[in-house]
Design a protein around this motif. Structure first.
Motif, PDB file in Angstrom:
ATOM      1  N   GLU A 124      -1.872   6.433   3.092  1.00 62.74           N
ATOM      2  CA  GLU A 124      -3.286   6.751   3.792  1.00 62.74           C
ATOM      3  C   GLU A 124      -4.021   6.014   2.314  1.00 62.74           C
ATOM      4  OE1 GLU A 124      -4.087   8.730   6.202  1.00 62.74           O
ATOM      5  OE2 GLU A 124      -1.694   8.941   6.617  1.00 62.74           O
ATOM      6  N   HIS A 125      -3.839   5.520   1.729  1.00 64.74           N
ATOM      7  CA  HIS A 125      -4.471   4.448   0.947  1.00 64.74           C
ATOM      8  C   HIS A 125      -4.887   3.159   1.065  1.00 64.74           C
ATOM      9  CE1 HIS A 125      -2.501   7.991  -2.019  1.00 64.74           C
ATOM     10  NE2 HIS A 125      -3.438   7.619  -2.185  1.00 64.74           N
ATOM     11  N   TYR A 126      -5.887   2.595   0.408  1.00 65.85           N
ATOM     12  CA  TYR A 126      -6.453   1.183   0.482  1.00 65.85           C
ATOM     13  C   TYR A 126      -4.913   0.124  -0.420  1.00 65.85           C
ATOM     14  CZ  TYR A 126     -10.734   2.656   2.179  1.00 65.85           C
ATOM     15  OH  TYR A 126     -11.741   3.253   3.424  1.00 65.85           O
ATOM     16  N   ASP A 170      -2.619  -1.972  -2.399  1.00 68.40           N
ATOM     17  CA  ASP A 170      -3.096  -1.218  -3.870  1.00 68.40           C
ATOM     18  C   ASP A 170      -2.663  -3.161  -4.631  1.00 68.40           C
ATOM     19  OD1 ASP A 170      -2.614   0.875  -4.938  1.00 68.40           O
ATOM     20  OD2 ASP A 170      -0.963   0.901  -4.171  1.00 68.40           O
ATOM     21  N   ARG A 185       0.316  -1.077  -0.098  1.00 67.15           N
ATOM     22  CA  ARG A 185      -0.192  -0.269   0.400  1.00 67.15           C
ATOM     23  C   ARG A 185       0.503   1.062  -0.057  1.00 67.15           C
ATOM     24  NH1 ARG A 185      -3.497   0.175   4.463  1.00 67.15           N
ATOM     25  NH2 ARG A 185      -3.610  -2.360   4.472  1.00 67.15           N
ATOM     26  N   ARG A 186       0.143   1.898  -0.611  1.00 67.79           N
ATOM     27  CA  ARG A 186       0.821   3.559  -0.161  1.00 67.79           C
ATOM     28  C   ARG A 186       0.337   3.904   1.184  1.00 67.79           C
ATOM     29  NH1 ARG A 186      -1.685   6.111  -5.308  1.00 67.79           N
ATOM     30  NH2 ARG A 186      -3.027   4.489  -4.179  1.00 67.79           N
TER      31      ARG A 186
END
Length: 120
Positions: free
Chosen positions: A29-31, A33, A26-27
């Motif tokens: 603050e993101h869900y 990937d 993941r990046r």
């Protein structure tokens, strides 16, 4: 094997019990990937495959893991070519894997292991 997994739970404290090598990518603050895992393959079994040619119902290998906080470690580098290297920082994870084989398992085990990356 189930024998080793059972005894690892009895032998180690909860925070040190080996866990499956299957991690979300993941990046900040993101869900997630995607997912990265190391899975055992069995070339002798034709089994079911998904749309991407990956065998279904494969279990990831079980590894010991240590997390090193990014704030307490120096940057690391890896070379791309003779003139360029990439610097990376942040949290780091060290994994160790012990491949147990007992009796006839070694003789009957065909195949190997795959590093599998799946995108969502």
């Amino acid at each position: 094997t189930e024998f080793i997994l059972f005894h690892n739970r009895k032998l180690f404290k909860n925070e040190f019990v080996p866990k499956p090598f299957c991690h979300a990518i993941r990046r900040p603050e993101h869900y997630p990937d995607g997912v990265l895992s190391i899975e055992k393959t069995d070339n002798g079994d034709l089994g079911d495959f998904d749309d991407f040619g990956t065998k279904k119902n494969t279990d990831p290998v079980v590894t010991f893991m240590r997390k090193i906080e990014g704030s307490s470690s120096a940057p690391m580098f890896f070379p791309i070519n003779a003139a360029t290297s990439v610097e990376f920082t942040g949290e780091r994870f060290l994994h160790a894997w012990i491949c147990h084989e007992f009796g006839k398992e070694r003789e009957s085990r065909r195949g190997g292991f795959n590093l599998v990356a799946r995108a969502r």
